[in-house]
Write a protein that holds these residues in place. Structure first.
Motif, short mmCIF file in Angstrom:
data_model
loop_
_atom_site.label_atom_id
_atom_site.label_comp_id
_atom_site.label_asym_id
_atom_site.label_seq_id
_atom_site.Cartn_x
_atom_site.Cartn_y
_atom_site.Cartn_z
N UNK A 155 34.96 -37.32 5.84
CA UNK A 155 36.19 -37.63 5.23
C UNK A 155 35.90 -38.54 3.85
N UNK A 156 34.57 -39.46 3.99
CA UNK A 156 34.26 -40.09 2.91
C UNK A 156 33.40 -39.42 1.96
N UNK A 157 32.90 -38.23 2.23
CA UNK A 157 32.10 -37.39 1.28
C UNK A 157 30.74 -37.71 1.28
N UNK A 158 30.31 -38.65 2.34
CA UNK A 158 28.68 -39.07 2.19
C UNK A 158 28.05 -38.81 3.62
N UNK A 159 26.90 -38.60 3.44
CA UNK A 159 25.66 -38.77 4.48
C UNK A 159 25.05 -39.77 4.25
N UNK A 160 24.64 -40.47 5.37
CA UNK A 160 23.77 -41.69 5.46
C UNK A 160 22.17 -41.34 6.09
N UNK A 161 21.36 -41.58 5.26
CA UNK A 161 20.15 -41.04 5.64
C UNK A 161 18.92 -42.25 5.76
N UNK A 162 18.23 -42.19 6.61
CA UNK A 162 16.96 -43.25 6.72
C UNK A 162 15.86 -42.39 6.63
#
Length: 168
Positions: A155-162
């Motif tokens: 929905x936000x168009x993002x991927x959180x990566x570590x």
């Protein structure tokens, strides 16, 4: 005909197999044989569609008959063509699974919110999926695991990566 932008690539034709129009089919489905259940399958340009009947396993894929393809020459002419299924023919996925096509182009940020880049591709070389992120410093490859990719927010168009090694 359904909207071509609402299709997902599910396979590719590797070339002719035999002399009677059979093709060598590479399935991109989690269960390779499922490709035959999502028909009709379309070429990327949407000009041709095929019902698919699997015939046998072959080296590097599946043997298949495509409706309207009767000769080796017709089959060979399709070599390299990708096959696309209408999204509505595909199964709904659980909340923690995604179709790769839905992730391509999303912004990738680190756990602090800094932009790492955009997801340009997802590769699978046999040991698990790898995210290919195009960033300001060049390509960044991130294993597609829960540890390295804790959050996907369509929905936000993002991927959180570590990414591994990012806390050094």
């Amino acid at each position: 005909m359904a909207d071509p932008s609402n299709r997902i690539c599910v396979g590719a034709i590797g070339g002719a197999f035999g002399v009677r129009g059979e093709v060598r089919l590479k399935s991109f489905c989690a269960v390779a044989e499922d490709i035959a259940t999502y028909g009709p399958l379309w070429t990327e340009d949407g000009r041709q569609s095929f019902a698919v009947r699997l015939t046998r396993p072959v080296n590097g894929g599946l043997g298949a008959r495509l409706s309207g393809v009767e000769t080796r020459e017709q089959a060979e002419a399709l070599k390299g063509a990708t096959l696309w299924a209408d999204r509505g023919a595909l199964p709904a996925l659980p909340d923690d699974e995604f179709y790769h096509t839905d992730l391509i182009g999303l912004t990738v940020v680190d756990t602090g919110g800094a932009v790492l880049g955009r997801l340009r591709a997802i590769h699978d070389h046999g040991a698990g999926d790898i995210l290919d992120v195009a960033g300001p410093g060049g390509a960044l490859l991130i294993p597609f695991t829960r540890a390295a990719v804790p959050t996907i927010d369509l929905a936000a168009g993002r991927i959180v990566a570590d990414p591994p090694g990012s806390d050094e």
